[in-house]
Write a protein that holds these residues in place. Structure first.
Motif, PDB file in Angstrom:
ATOM      1  N   LYS A  91      42.152   3.001  62.629  1.00  0.00           N
ATOM      2  CA  LYS A  91      41.818   4.185  61.826  1.00  0.00           C
ATOM      3  C   LYS A  91      42.650   5.390  62.253  1.00  0.00           C
ATOM      4  O   LYS A  91      43.148   6.146  61.412  1.00  0.00           O
ATOM      5  CB  LYS A  91      40.324   4.492  61.960  1.00  0.00           C
ATOM      6  CG  LYS A  91      39.862   5.653  61.104  1.00  0.00           C
ATOM      7  CD  LYS A  91      38.350   5.854  61.225  1.00  0.00           C
ATOM      8  CE  LYS A  91      37.882   7.015  60.364  1.00  0.00           C
ATOM      9  NZ  LYS A  91      36.405   7.213  60.464  1.00  0.00           N
ATOM     10  N   ARG A  92      42.829   5.564  63.547  1.00  0.00           N
ATOM     11  CA  ARG A  92      43.565   6.731  64.039  1.00  0.00           C
ATOM     12  C   ARG A  92      45.066   6.606  63.806  1.00  0.00           C
ATOM     13  O   ARG A  92      45.772   7.620  63.696  1.00  0.00           O
ATOM     14  CB  ARG A  92      43.270   6.935  65.525  1.00  0.00           C
ATOM     15  CG  ARG A  92      41.810   7.306  65.777  1.00  0.00           C
ATOM     16  CD  ARG A  92      41.583   7.779  67.184  1.00  0.00           C
ATOM     17  NE  ARG A  92      40.183   8.093  67.400  1.00  0.00           N
ATOM     18  CZ  ARG A  92      39.683   8.518  68.542  1.00  0.00           C
ATOM     19  NH1 ARG A  92      40.487   8.674  69.593  1.00  0.00           N
ATOM     20  NH2 ARG A  92      38.397   8.780  68.662  1.00  0.00           N
ATOM     21  N   LEU A  93      45.566   5.387  63.740  1.00  0.00           N
ATOM     22  CA  LEU A  93      46.997   5.183  63.516  1.00  0.00           C
ATOM     23  C   LEU A  93      47.373   5.156  62.042  1.00  0.00           C
ATOM     24  O   LEU A  93      48.542   5.329  61.691  1.00  0.00           O
ATOM     25  CB  LEU A  93      47.445   3.866  64.164  1.00  0.00           C
ATOM     26  CG  LEU A  93      47.397   3.809  65.695  1.00  0.00           C
ATOM     27  CD1 LEU A  93      47.646   2.378  66.167  1.00  0.00           C
ATOM     28  CD2 LEU A  93      48.420   4.757  66.293  1.00  0.00           C
ATOM     29  N   ALA A  94      46.400   4.934  61.179  1.00  0.00           N
ATOM     30  CA  ALA A  94      46.690   4.638  59.776  1.00  0.00           C
ATOM     31  C   ALA A  94      47.451   5.758  59.059  1.00  0.00           C
ATOM     32  O   ALA A  94      48.321   5.491  58.228  1.00  0.00           O
ATOM     33  CB  ALA A  94      45.385   4.340  59.034  1.00  0.00           C
ATOM     34  N   LYS A  95      47.151   6.998  59.379  1.00  0.00           N
ATOM     35  CA  LYS A  95      47.686   8.113  58.587  1.00  0.00           C
ATOM     36  C   LYS A  95      49.207   8.227  58.673  1.00  0.00           C
ATOM     37  O   LYS A  95      49.867   8.541  57.672  1.00  0.00           O
ATOM     38  CB  LYS A  95      47.029   9.419  59.033  1.00  0.00           C
ATOM     39  CG  LYS A  95      47.445  10.623  58.191  1.00  0.00           C
ATOM     40  CD  LYS A  95      46.676  11.875  58.594  1.00  0.00           C
ATOM     41  CE  LYS A  95      47.077  13.055  57.727  1.00  0.00           C
ATOM     42  NZ  LYS A  95      46.331  14.299  58.102  1.00  0.00           N
ATOM     43  N   HIS A  96      49.774   7.982  59.842  1.00  0.00           N
ATOM     44  CA  HIS A  96      51.197   8.278  60.036  1.00  0.00           C
ATOM     45  C   HIS A  96      52.087   7.058  60.288  1.00  0.00           C
ATOM     46  O   HIS A  96      53.306   7.205  60.318  1.00  0.00           O
ATOM     47  CB  HIS A  96      51.368   9.254  61.205  1.00  0.00           C
ATOM     48  CG  HIS A  96      50.682  10.568  61.000  1.00  0.00           C
ATOM     49  ND1 HIS A  96      51.059  11.461  60.012  1.00  0.00           N
ATOM     50  CD2 HIS A  96      49.624  11.132  61.646  1.00  0.00           C
ATOM     51  CE1 HIS A  96      50.273  12.525  60.066  1.00  0.00           C
ATOM     52  NE2 HIS A  96      49.394  12.351  61.039  1.00  0.00           N
ATOM     53  N   THR A  97      51.507   5.890  60.476  1.00  0.00           N
ATOM     54  CA  THR A  97      52.320   4.729  60.874  1.00  0.00           C
ATOM     55  C   THR A  97      53.357   4.366  59.820  1.00  0.00           C
ATOM     56  O   THR A  97      54.528   4.117  60.143  1.00  0.00           O
ATOM     57  CB  THR A  97      51.415   3.524  61.178  1.00  0.00           C
ATOM     58  OG1 THR A  97      50.598   3.835  62.315  1.00  0.00           O
ATOM     59  CG2 THR A  97      52.252   2.297  61.497  1.00  0.00           C
ATOM     60  N   GLU A  98      52.955   4.317  58.567  1.00  0.00           N
ATOM     61  CA  GLU A  98      53.905   3.937  57.520  1.00  0.00           C
ATOM     62  C   GLU A  98      55.093   4.893  57.482  1.00  0.00           C
ATOM     63  O   GLU A  98      56.253   4.454  57.394  1.00  0.00           O
ATOM     64  CB  GLU A  98      53.228   3.905  56.155  1.00  0.00           C
ATOM     65  CG  GLU A  98      54.186   3.514  55.039  1.00  0.00           C
ATOM     66  CD  GLU A  98      53.511   3.450  53.685  1.00  0.00           C
ATOM     67  OE1 GLU A  98      53.263   2.330  53.229  1.00  0.00           O
ATOM     68  OE2 GLU A  98      53.220   4.521  53.099  1.00  0.00           O
ATOM     69  N   SER A  99      54.837   6.199  57.559  1.00  0.00           N
ATOM     70  CA  SER A  99      55.939   7.156  57.506  1.00  0.00           C
ATOM     71  C   SER A  99      56.841   7.025  58.725  1.00  0.00           C
ATOM     72  O   SER A  99      58.063   7.167  58.620  1.00  0.00           O
ATOM     73  CB  SER A  99      55.402   8.588  57.388  1.00  0.00           C
ATOM     74  OG  SER A  99      54.607   8.929  58.504  1.00  0.00           O
ATOM     75  N   HIS A 100      56.262   6.729  59.908  1.00  0.00           N
ATOM     76  CA  HIS A 100      57.075   6.521  61.100  1.00  0.00           C
ATOM     77  C   HIS A 100      58.012   5.326  60.924  1.00  0.00           C
ATOM     78  O   HIS A 100      59.197   5.386  61.286  1.00  0.00           O
ATOM     79  CB  HIS A 100      56.179   6.287  62.320  1.00  0.00           C
ATOM     80  CG  HIS A 100      55.471   7.519  62.795  1.00  0.00           C
ATOM     81  ND1 HIS A 100      54.353   7.481  63.593  1.00  0.00           N
ATOM     82  CD2 HIS A 100      55.721   8.829  62.574  1.00  0.00           C
ATOM     83  CE1 HIS A 100      53.948   8.708  63.843  1.00  0.00           C
ATOM     84  NE2 HIS A 100      54.753   9.541  63.229  1.00  0.00           N
ATOM     85  N   ILE A 101      57.485   4.245  60.367  1.00  0.00           N
ATOM     86  CA  ILE A 101      58.305   3.050  60.158  1.00  0.00           C
ATOM     87  C   ILE A 101      59.404   3.341  59.143  1.00  0.00           C
ATOM     88  O   ILE A 101      60.578   2.996  59.358  1.00  0.00           O
ATOM     89  CB  ILE A 101      57.431   1.870  59.683  1.00  0.00           C
ATOM     90  CG1 ILE A 101      56.409   1.493  60.761  1.00  0.00           C
ATOM     91  CG2 ILE A 101      58.311   0.654  59.349  1.00  0.00           C
ATOM     92  CD1 ILE A 101      55.385   0.477  60.296  1.00  0.00           C
ATOM     93  N   ALA A 102      59.042   3.973  58.030  1.00  0.00           N
ATOM     94  CA  ALA A 102      60.026   4.262  56.986  1.00  0.00           C
ATOM     95  C   ALA A 102      61.130   5.184  57.499  1.00  0.00           C
ATOM     96  O   ALA A 102      62.319   4.961  57.226  1.00  0.00           O
ATOM     97  CB  ALA A 102      59.328   4.885  55.778  1.00  0.00           C
TER      98      ALA A 102
END
Length: 220
Positions: A91-102
């Protein structure tokens, strides 16, 4: 390299729209879990067990020397503060993980970021691949593990396990009923850790399988 997270994101992008093919809620959870599994395979995190000072099943950070991939570093720093239940960590990682990977894949030249002024299909960006060699290899490995019963590499096993947990294999495959019965059975075997016994494995692979098992209930 955060191979599990990167390969999974590229597989989800490998389509005509250059948009991730899973809905946002499942995508955020599965990509966050992929980052955690990259840390597990690097033996930088593991689930706690009975007899430790931490409640069993919490994810704990391990002191391992060496540099860290920028994609996984925020997750590691989160768990360094204190051990967390898998569901809380996701839950805590969900907000920013995708943008970090992209952002990382764009910096390394593996995708391009194209703004969509009309926010087509509710998305602000498209991420076309600059080269299909890597995603082609990842897809071939996934299909071989599922249909040829070839022992999967750890990253392939992790991707299959994660997509199986969120019922996301349909985003990558189009099959008839018989094909889906086969895929679900084989993916279930891999998700339960059968791949560890299919070839000689070491501590990183075992830790990956154990951590994937701990994450699975938080994804379903």
């Amino acid at each position: 390299m955060a191979q599990i997270a990167e390969d999974l994101f590229l597989l989800l992008l490998d389509n005509a729209s250059a948009q991730p093919v899973l809905d946002r809620h499942r995508r955020e959870r599965v990509l966050s879990a992929a980052v955690l599994l990259d840390l597990a395979h690097a033996c930088r995190i593991r689930p706690s067990v009975d007899g430790e000072a931490v409640e069993p099943g919490r994810l704990i950070a391990l002191a391992v020397p060496g540099s860290m991939d920028p994609i996984v570093e925020p997750a590691f720093q989160l768990l360094q503060r204190r051990p967390l239940r898998p569901r809380t960590a996701l839950k805590r990682l969900a907000k920013h993980t995708e943008s970090h990977i992209a952002e990382h894949l764009e910096r390394t030249g593996q995708i391009r970021c194209i703004p969509l002024p009309d926010k087509r299909f509710g998305h602000e960006f498209a991420w076309p691949l600059t080269n299909r060699d890597r995603v082609g290899q990842a897809r071939s490995a996934l299909l071989s593990a599922l249909f040829d019963r070839r022992p999967p590499a750890p990253s392939t096993a992790a991707i299959v396990s994660l997509l199986h947990a969120v019922d996301g294999l349909g985003a990558l495959l189009s099959l008839n009923d018989r094909g889906w019965r086969w895929v679900h059975a084989r993916a279930g075997e891999i998700a339960l850790g059968s791949w560890v016994d299919e070839y000689q494995t070491g501590l990183p692979d075992v830790n990956l399988a154990v951590t994937a098992s701990a994450l699975r209930p938080a994804l379903s």
